[in-house]
Scaffold this active site. Sequence first.
Site, short mmCIF file in Angstrom:
data_model
loop_
_atom_site.label_atom_id
_atom_site.label_comp_id
_atom_site.label_asym_id
_atom_site.label_seq_id
_atom_site.Cartn_x
_atom_site.Cartn_y
_atom_site.Cartn_z
N GLN A 31 10.75 -23.16 33.34
CA GLN A 31 11.33 -24.39 33.89
C GLN A 31 11.31 -24.83 32.30
OE1 GLN A 31 7.86 -24.32 36.40
NE2 GLN A 31 9.23 -25.35 37.57
N HIS A 53 4.21 -18.50 43.75
CA HIS A 53 5.26 -19.17 42.74
C HIS A 53 5.92 -19.49 42.31
CE1 HIS A 53 7.41 -24.13 43.66
NE2 HIS A 53 7.31 -23.57 42.23
N GLU A 54 4.80 -19.48 40.98
CA GLU A 54 5.00 -19.45 39.21
C GLU A 54 6.23 -17.99 39.21
OE1 GLU A 54 5.47 -21.99 37.72
OE2 GLU A 54 4.09 -22.77 39.07
N HIS A 86 8.94 -17.97 39.78
CA HIS A 86 10.47 -18.57 38.99
C HIS A 86 10.69 -17.47 37.44
CE1 HIS A 86 10.18 -22.65 38.85
NE2 HIS A 86 9.70 -22.96 39.54
N CYS A 119 8.10 -28.54 43.92
CA CYS A 119 8.43 -27.59 42.22
C CYS A 119 8.96 -28.56 41.64
CB CYS A 119 9.81 -26.78 42.76
SG CYS A 119 9.87 -26.28 40.86
N LEU A 120 8.45 -28.88 39.83
CA LEU A 120 8.19 -30.32 39.22
C LEU A 120 9.85 -30.07 38.76
CD1 LEU A 120 5.81 -28.92 37.12
CD2 LEU A 120 6.36 -30.98 38.50
N GLY A 149 1.19 -25.98 38.14
CA GLY A 149 1.77 -24.84 37.39
C GLY A 149 2.94 -24.91 36.95
NI NI Z 1 8.06 -24.85 40.68
#
Ligand code: NI
Length: 193
Positions: free
Chosen positions: A52, A145-146, A149, A103-104, A47
Amino acid sequence: MAVREIITPQNAILRKKANKVTNFADPKLQTLIEDMVETMHDAGGVGLAAPQVAITQRVIVIELPDDEESKEEYGENAGVLFVVINPEIVKASEEMVEGVEACLSIPGYFGKVDRHVAVTVQGQDRNGKEIRIKSRDWLARVFQHEIDHLNGVLYIDHAKEVWKASEMEQGETDEVADENTVSETTDGNTPSS
Ligand code: NI
């Protein structure tokens, strides 16, 4: 299409509340979506939210893996690309479940987070058409989670525990390192998003 740079919390944009998308005719929106999908694939994530990649717009993309094991785990959601603009959680189960997230934007860390087992997400597709998605289990977790963000919230803000991958026992590290970019199953693999 292009792979964009994924920012980390050192960049204040990650903490900003993202703006609602209103102009679906803007070709930049379609390019952003294409780039986000490519960036998510390139990073091996499941995701990605626009902040991000330093774009403060309410756009998320999600794609759970579709290998055999994932198909068993995620059923019809395995390998399906979800692109949701202006996503909102309109219904959430009272039941919560603990899971390990990564998380990326925070590479090398993991955390235990409680999430709603099921959420209904309402928003628009890439052309502005209203959509409503019912999700549960891992898909519901990734949606939560997204969407966090988009509000400048990171999983570490409400994690019960956060640890560095390098601080884990060797056996555990192998397990997570092998699987964190692939899929989460009930025995605790951890995708990043
Ligand atoms: Ni994340």
